[in-house]
Design a protein around this motif. Structure first.
Motif, PDB file in Angstrom:
ATOM      1  N   UNK A  88       0.772   4.291  -2.735  1.00 45.03           N
ATOM      2  CA  UNK A  88       0.483   5.690  -2.421  1.00 45.03           C
ATOM      3  C   UNK A  88       1.676   6.574  -2.745  1.00 45.03           C
ATOM      4  N   UNK A  89       2.887   6.052  -2.540  1.00 43.65           N
ATOM      5  CA  UNK A  89       4.071   6.845  -2.904  1.00 43.65           C
ATOM      6  C   UNK A  89       4.101   7.095  -4.410  1.00 43.65           C
TER       7      UNK A  89
ATOM      8  N   UNK B 183       0.827  -1.209   0.000  1.00 41.33           N
ATOM      9  CA  UNK B 183       0.000   0.000   0.000  1.00 41.33           C
ATOM     10  C   UNK B 183       0.855   1.250   0.000  1.00 41.33           C
ATOM     11  N   UNK B 184       1.928   1.208   0.796  1.00 41.13           N
ATOM     12  CA  UNK B 184       2.821   2.369   0.854  1.00 41.13           C
ATOM     13  C   UNK B 184       3.445   2.631  -0.513  1.00 41.13           C
TER      14      UNK B 184
END
Lengths: 205, 103
Positions: free
Chosen positions: B48-49, B44-45
């Protein structure tokens, strides 16, 4: 390169990033190294919360709040329920074979080395800055209901199926091993005649 | 700015690696599920990044991470249900004692 480093140091956003990243990594390492299961869940909740902070840094407000609600709230509580419904003896009693753990460590280290070298070796293109944060929730909602409406509806079906499946899975033993139910019911059935007897005694008295 | 993307990706790689190590070494099935959640969080990170620092920044990465979060929630619910059913059958919650298929 040096001006890049200066930019990295001077930016306030990067300071917040480093603090949150340190919180996340410390929580993850504590999750690995704690011996009690509940402590592991709590330290993983710390990881989830600091990741929510990082999402805020990345202008993803709605996802950050969803992260707090779903991960730090629901999934942690679900896992704590899972811990409480199963019995856990001592977690790390060194029963785990040393060789296997060492091999896993080497494999994960190699994986991280590959990922790190790939990240360092890639020249990322600077994008033009887009205001992702303004009207974040509104725009995500518009995207969900216009462009991504079919995955969204499929996801609702998936959630329904998964939760019904979870209930059936967790209940099935209850119906199947129905020996536990009559055991609970038989004392009631035995105690049921006792009540008229007492009443009869009272009537006799 | 691109160094920011690299640092976010590095953080995600660290978290993914720690989660992978937890999956491979932990005995308790609940902790294995939690490590899988950690790996999903790392993904997820990444999403989103890239939705902020990617070539074409847009909200689609955030929408995808929302989908991932929902699927992960379903996975956690089914996983805990399977774990409880297995625990009722076998009386243990350690993954290295589930070895019926081992001859």
């Amino acid at each position: 390169m040096p001006d890049l480093d200066l930019d990295l140091i001077l930016n306030g956003q990067t300071i917040a990033y480093f603090m949150l990243a340190i919180c996340a990594i410390v929580g993850a390492i504590l999750m690995i190294s704690f011996t009690k299961v509940v402590h592991m869940v709590v330290s993983l909740a710390l990881v989830f919360l600091s990741l929510a902070g990082i999402y805020l840094l990345l202008e993803a407000e709605f996802v950050a709040f969803v992260q707090v609600l779903v991960y730090a709230g629901a999934i942690s509580i679900l896992m704590i329920f899972g811990i409480m419904m199963t019995r856990h003896d001592r977690q790390e009693e060194h029963m785990v074979k040393r060789a296997r753990s060492f091999a896993a460590l080497i494999g994960c280290g190699a994986l991280f080395a590959v990922l790190f070298l790939a990240i360092r070796g890639t020249a990322f293109i600077d994008p033009e800055a887009q205001p992702l944060a303004e009207n974040n929730t509104l725009r995500i909602g518009e995207l969900l209901f216009t462009e991504h409406v079919i995955p969204f509806e499929l996801l609702s079906v998936l959630l329904t199926v998964a939760f019904i499946g979870a209930i059936v899975l967790a209940k099935s033993d209850h119906e199947e091993g129905s020996s536990s139910l009559p055991k609970e019911e038989t004392p009631v059935a035995k105690s049921a005649p006792l009540v008229p007897d007492r009443k009869g005694e009272e009537e006799f008295q | 700015m691109s160094s920011m993307l690299a640092s976010f990706l590095t953080l995600a790689a660290i978290l993914f690696t720690i989660g992978c190590y937890g999956v491979l070494t932990k005995r308790s099935a609940v902790i294995v599920l939690l490590s899988i959640e950690l790996m999903l969080n790392a993904v997820n990170l990444n999403l989103i990044a890239f939705s902020k620092y990617g070539i074409i920044p847009s909200l689609k990465g955030q929408v995808f991470s929302l989908f991932t979060i929902a699927v992960a929630a379903a996975e956690a619910a089914v996983g805990v249900a399977i774990l409880i059913a297995l625990y009722r059958k076998r009386g243990t919650a350690n993954v290295d004692e589930y070895h019926e298929l081992q001859s």
